[in-house]
Design a protein around this motif. Sequence first.
Motif, PDB file in Angstrom:
ATOM      1  N   PHE A  10     -46.042 -68.638 -16.734  1.00 30.31           N
ATOM      2  CA  PHE A  10     -47.181 -67.625 -17.025  1.00 30.31           C
ATOM      3  C   PHE A  10     -48.539 -68.257 -16.298  1.00 30.31           C
ATOM      4  O   PHE A  10     -49.149 -67.719 -15.890  1.00 30.31           O
ATOM      5  CB  PHE A  10     -47.618 -67.976 -18.561  1.00 30.31           C
ATOM      6  N   ALA A  11     -48.589 -69.587 -16.296  1.00 27.91           N
ATOM      7  CA  ALA A  11     -49.762 -70.269 -15.531  1.00 27.91           C
ATOM      8  C   ALA A  11     -49.556 -70.254 -14.148  1.00 27.91           C
ATOM      9  O   ALA A  11     -50.665 -69.987 -13.508  1.00 27.91           O
ATOM     10  CB  ALA A  11     -49.602 -71.864 -16.091  1.00 27.91           C
ATOM     11  N   ILE A  12     -48.394 -70.204 -13.414  1.00 32.69           N
ATOM     12  CA  ILE A  12     -48.257 -70.208 -11.966  1.00 32.69           C
ATOM     13  C   ILE A  12     -48.554 -68.924 -11.925  1.00 32.69           C
ATOM     14  O   ILE A  12     -49.225 -68.545 -10.667  1.00 32.69           O
ATOM     15  CB  ILE A  12     -46.679 -70.465 -11.791  1.00 32.69           C
ATOM     16  N   ASP A  13     -47.951 -67.716 -12.330  1.00 27.55           N
ATOM     17  CA  ASP A  13     -48.182 -66.428 -11.868  1.00 27.55           C
ATOM     18  C   ASP A  13     -49.510 -65.992 -12.026  1.00 27.55           C
ATOM     19  O   ASP A  13     -50.152 -65.158 -11.399  1.00 27.55           O
ATOM     20  CB  ASP A  13     -47.066 -65.530 -12.810  1.00 27.55           C
ATOM     21  N   THR A  14     -50.343 -66.452 -12.940  1.00 22.73           N
ATOM     22  CA  THR A  14     -51.708 -66.070 -13.479  1.00 22.73           C
ATOM     23  C   THR A  14     -52.549 -66.732 -12.134  1.00 22.73           C
ATOM     24  O   THR A  14     -53.400 -65.921 -11.586  1.00 22.73           O
ATOM     25  CB  THR A  14     -52.025 -66.573 -14.614  1.00 22.73           C
ATOM     26  N   PHE A  15     -52.205 -67.964 -11.725  1.00 20.53           N
ATOM     27  CA  PHE A  15     -52.930 -68.668 -10.743  1.00 20.53           C
ATOM     28  C   PHE A  15     -52.604 -67.812  -9.520  1.00 20.53           C
ATOM     29  O   PHE A  15     -53.641 -67.585  -8.635  1.00 20.53           O
ATOM     30  CB  PHE A  15     -52.581 -69.837 -10.689  1.00 20.53           C
ATOM     31  N   TYR A  16     -51.349 -67.499  -9.273  1.00 18.95           N
ATOM     32  CA  TYR A  16     -51.036 -66.822  -7.998  1.00 18.95           C
ATOM     33  C   TYR A  16     -51.787 -65.602  -7.992  1.00 18.95           C
ATOM     34  O   TYR A  16     -52.279 -65.440  -6.782  1.00 18.95           O
ATOM     35  CB  TYR A  16     -49.516 -66.655  -7.869  1.00 18.95           C
ATOM     36  N   PHE A  17     -51.796 -64.872  -9.012  1.00 17.96           N
ATOM     37  CA  PHE A  17     -52.539 -63.435  -8.965  1.00 17.96           C
ATOM     38  C   PHE A  17     -54.013 -63.574  -8.707  1.00 17.96           C
ATOM     39  O   PHE A  17     -54.642 -63.013  -7.990  1.00 17.96           O
ATOM     40  CB  PHE A  17     -52.467 -62.756 -10.365  1.00 17.96           C
ATOM     41  N   LEU A  18     -54.522 -64.693  -9.239  1.00 19.20           N
ATOM     42  CA  LEU A  18     -55.995 -64.961  -8.837  1.00 19.20           C
ATOM     43  C   LEU A  18     -56.305 -65.436  -7.413  1.00 19.20           C
ATOM     44  O   LEU A  18     -57.247 -64.859  -6.881  1.00 19.20           O
ATOM     45  CB  LEU A  18     -56.682 -66.069  -9.896  1.00 19.20           C
ATOM     46  N   VAL A  19     -55.364 -66.042  -7.161  1.00 15.05           N
ATOM     47  CA  VAL A  19     -55.673 -66.609  -5.518  1.00 15.05           C
ATOM     48  C   VAL A  19     -55.472 -65.438  -4.644  1.00 15.05           C
ATOM     49  O   VAL A  19     -56.284 -65.270  -3.792  1.00 15.05           O
ATOM     50  CB  VAL A  19     -54.550 -67.787  -5.313  1.00 15.05           C
ATOM     51  N   MET A  20     -54.420 -64.533  -4.912  1.00 16.95           N
ATOM     52  CA  MET A  20     -54.385 -63.316  -4.032  1.00 16.95           C
ATOM     53  C   MET A  20     -55.292 -62.518  -4.106  1.00 16.95           C
ATOM     54  O   MET A  20     -55.581 -61.966  -3.092  1.00 16.95           O
ATOM     55  CB  MET A  20     -53.013 -62.803  -4.503  1.00 16.95           C
ATOM     56  N   GLY A  21     -55.820 -62.407  -5.411  1.00 17.26           N
ATOM     57  CA  GLY A  21     -57.055 -61.362  -5.611  1.00 17.26           C
ATOM     58  C   GLY A  21     -58.222 -61.924  -4.774  1.00 17.26           C
ATOM     59  O   GLY A  21     -59.015 -61.250  -4.099  1.00 17.26           O
ATOM     60  N   ALA A  22     -58.337 -63.258  -4.871  1.00 14.64           N
ATOM     61  CA  ALA A  22     -59.383 -63.933  -3.991  1.00 14.64           C
ATOM     62  C   ALA A  22     -59.264 -63.642  -2.415  1.00 14.64           C
ATOM     63  O   ALA A  22     -60.283 -63.473  -1.776  1.00 14.64           O
ATOM     64  CB  ALA A  22     -59.694 -65.231  -4.245  1.00 14.64           C
ATOM     65  N   LEU A  23     -57.929 -63.665  -1.978  1.00 14.53           N
ATOM     66  CA  LEU A  23     -57.930 -63.222  -0.598  1.00 14.53           C
ATOM     67  C   LEU A  23     -58.468 -61.957  -0.416  1.00 14.53           C
ATOM     68  O   LEU A  23     -58.783 -61.496   0.905  1.00 14.53           O
ATOM     69  CB  LEU A  23     -56.355 -63.447  -0.239  1.00 14.53           C
ATOM     70  N   VAL A  24     -57.863 -60.880  -1.291  1.00 10.36           N
ATOM     71  CA  VAL A  24     -58.274 -59.603  -1.116  1.00 10.36           C
ATOM     72  C   VAL A  24     -59.735 -59.372  -1.051  1.00 10.36           C
ATOM     73  O   VAL A  24     -60.329 -58.624  -0.170  1.00 10.36           O
ATOM     74  CB  VAL A  24     -57.672 -58.610  -2.048  1.00 10.36           C
ATOM     75  N   MET A  25     -60.398 -60.269  -1.951  1.00  5.62           N
ATOM     76  CA  MET A  25     -62.047 -59.964  -2.016  1.00  5.62           C
ATOM     77  C   MET A  25     -62.403 -60.546  -0.619  1.00  5.62           C
ATOM     78  O   MET A  25     -63.535 -59.907  -0.074  1.00  5.62           O
ATOM     79  CB  MET A  25     -62.405 -60.983  -3.202  1.00  5.62           C
ATOM     80  N   TRP A  26     -61.805 -61.488   0.089  1.00  7.77           N
ATOM     81  CA  TRP A  26     -62.282 -61.787   1.326  1.00  7.77           C
ATOM     82  C   TRP A  26     -62.312 -60.812   2.452  1.00  7.77           C
ATOM     83  O   TRP A  26     -62.894 -61.014   3.335  1.00  7.77           O
ATOM     84  CB  TRP A  26     -61.536 -63.242   1.703  1.00  7.77           C
ATOM     85  N   MET A  27     -61.576 -59.761   2.017  1.00  4.32           N
ATOM     86  CA  MET A  27     -61.323 -58.582   3.240  1.00  4.32           C
ATOM     87  C   MET A  27     -62.682 -57.988   3.202  1.00  4.32           C
ATOM     88  O   MET A  27     -62.860 -57.403   4.282  1.00  4.32           O
ATOM     89  CB  MET A  27     -60.088 -57.636   2.470  1.00  4.32           C
ATOM     90  N   ALA A  28     -63.510 -58.057   1.955  1.00  8.70           N
ATOM     91  CA  ALA A  28     -65.000 -57.565   1.942  1.00  8.70           C
ATOM     92  C   ALA A  28     -65.552 -58.178   3.123  1.00  8.70           C
ATOM     93  O   ALA A  28     -66.561 -57.494   3.855  1.00  8.70           O
ATOM     94  CB  ALA A  28     -65.711 -57.652   0.789  1.00  8.70           C
ATOM     95  N   ALA A  29     -65.547 -59.420   3.395  1.00  8.91           N
ATOM     96  CA  ALA A  29     -66.505 -59.844   4.465  1.00  8.91           C
ATOM     97  C   ALA A  29     -65.702 -59.341   5.708  1.00  8.91           C
ATOM     98  O   ALA A  29     -66.324 -59.249   6.795  1.00  8.91           O
ATOM     99  CB  ALA A  29     -65.882 -61.505   4.424  1.00  8.91           C
ATOM    100  N   GLY A  30     -64.441 -59.117   5.746  1.00 11.12           N
ATOM    101  CA  GLY A  30     -63.646 -58.650   7.052  1.00 11.12           C
ATOM    102  C   GLY A  30     -64.275 -57.363   7.357  1.00 11.12           C
ATOM    103  O   GLY A  30     -64.790 -57.095   8.586  1.00 11.12           O
ATOM    104  N   PHE A  31     -64.359 -56.372   6.453  1.00 17.45           N
ATOM    105  CA  PHE A  31     -64.967 -54.991   6.733  1.00 17.45           C
ATOM    106  C   PHE A  31     -66.413 -55.352   7.158  1.00 17.45           C
ATOM    107  O   PHE A  31     -66.777 -54.432   8.017  1.00 17.45           O
ATOM    108  CB  PHE A  31     -64.812 -54.367   5.329  1.00 17.45           C
TER     109      PHE A  31
END
Length: 404
Positions: A10-31
């Motif tokens: 549960f902890a690993i999957d939650t942390f992975y989800f958050l890190v991947m979400g942060a990468l997607v958030m970084w796409m805002a800088a890309g756009f």
Amino acid sequence: MENTILEMQFAIDTFYFLVMGALVMWMAAGFSMLEAGMVRAKNTTEILTKNIGLFAIACTTYMVYGYDLMYGGGVMLDGISGQGDTYSNAADFFFQVVFVATAMSIVSGAVAERMKLFSFFAFALVFTAVIYPLEGAWTWGGEAVFGLFKLADYGFADFAGSGIVHMAGAAAALAGVLVLGARRGKYNKDGSSNAIMGANMPLATLGTFILWMGWFGFNGGSVLALASKESANAVAMVFLNTNAAAAGGVITALLLVKLLWGKADLTMALNGALAGLVAITAGPDTPSALGAALIGGVGGILVVFSISILDKVFKIDDPVGAISVHGVVGIWGLLAVPLTNTDASFTGQLLGALTIFVWVFGASLALWLVIKAVMGVRVSEQEEAEGVDVSECGLHAYPEFTIK
């Protein structure tokens, strides 16, 4: 012992989800960087303001209403927070909300250089609260389209959003461009088209690389898990295929423009990379790496022809090529899924694409027209000539280069 293992997963999957979400958030800088590079210097501040503003609006409206409409998860105050079966519900919301912002970012570049800032924000509010979440409910949410039929019953599959996110954003952008019209000086009286070059190609290239990087979170996070041998291998394959497709898109776009025009074209190379990424997003989990490169390569070819045809034949003025990259190639991405995924069907993919486009384009067109009637959508000719940085933001992006 079993409970300890489950808690660790549960902890690993939650942390992975958050890190991947942060990468997607970084796409805002890309756009932001891509669009800032592709517009003229006099419109840079406004495009950056649009990007940070739309991100904040998307995060707020989706929290208050959009997430509940899409998944029935409730608002943040009483429904999103809590513990799911395999990961935190709050992590799921965070991952979903950055997808909403990505869809809205697609609209930003297409309507650049001639649109009123707060008219754009008004559109962003309704798009992220209602228009996007409703089509998301019919697809990822599994609900029936207006209570009539379920897309999943027809074999519709969109792993990370070639249609649900990218084509939807492009459909909204197309409606906006049709209402706005072309930029001053883009087309001559005889119908010929004038190239309007962006001010900063290094920024545009940086933005593309940021998007390329963020896409690993976009597609990789859509596996939804990491804490098992099977899911970890799936994530690795999705990363590999995402990268291969982007590379394929660059190569085919460069080769095609060299063949057609005799020279390399950086903007087409950048759009080729994004086209490859969009193309693989609907199904990055099932092809081989070579298959992914070929899917991305077809996307790179399509985007070159699409940008030229929309500009020269249909007179659709899209400063960054967003409609072609995310819309035309988004359709290709959906249609490519059944080639490697036996659970998907061409009928289901076509039905899904048609449903998403008709709803998003129709609702967006109506909304754009309402906004036009209430507050207007386009700046004056003088304001456009001076640059929307001055009229909309009162601030130059490059003041030391401004002629006084």
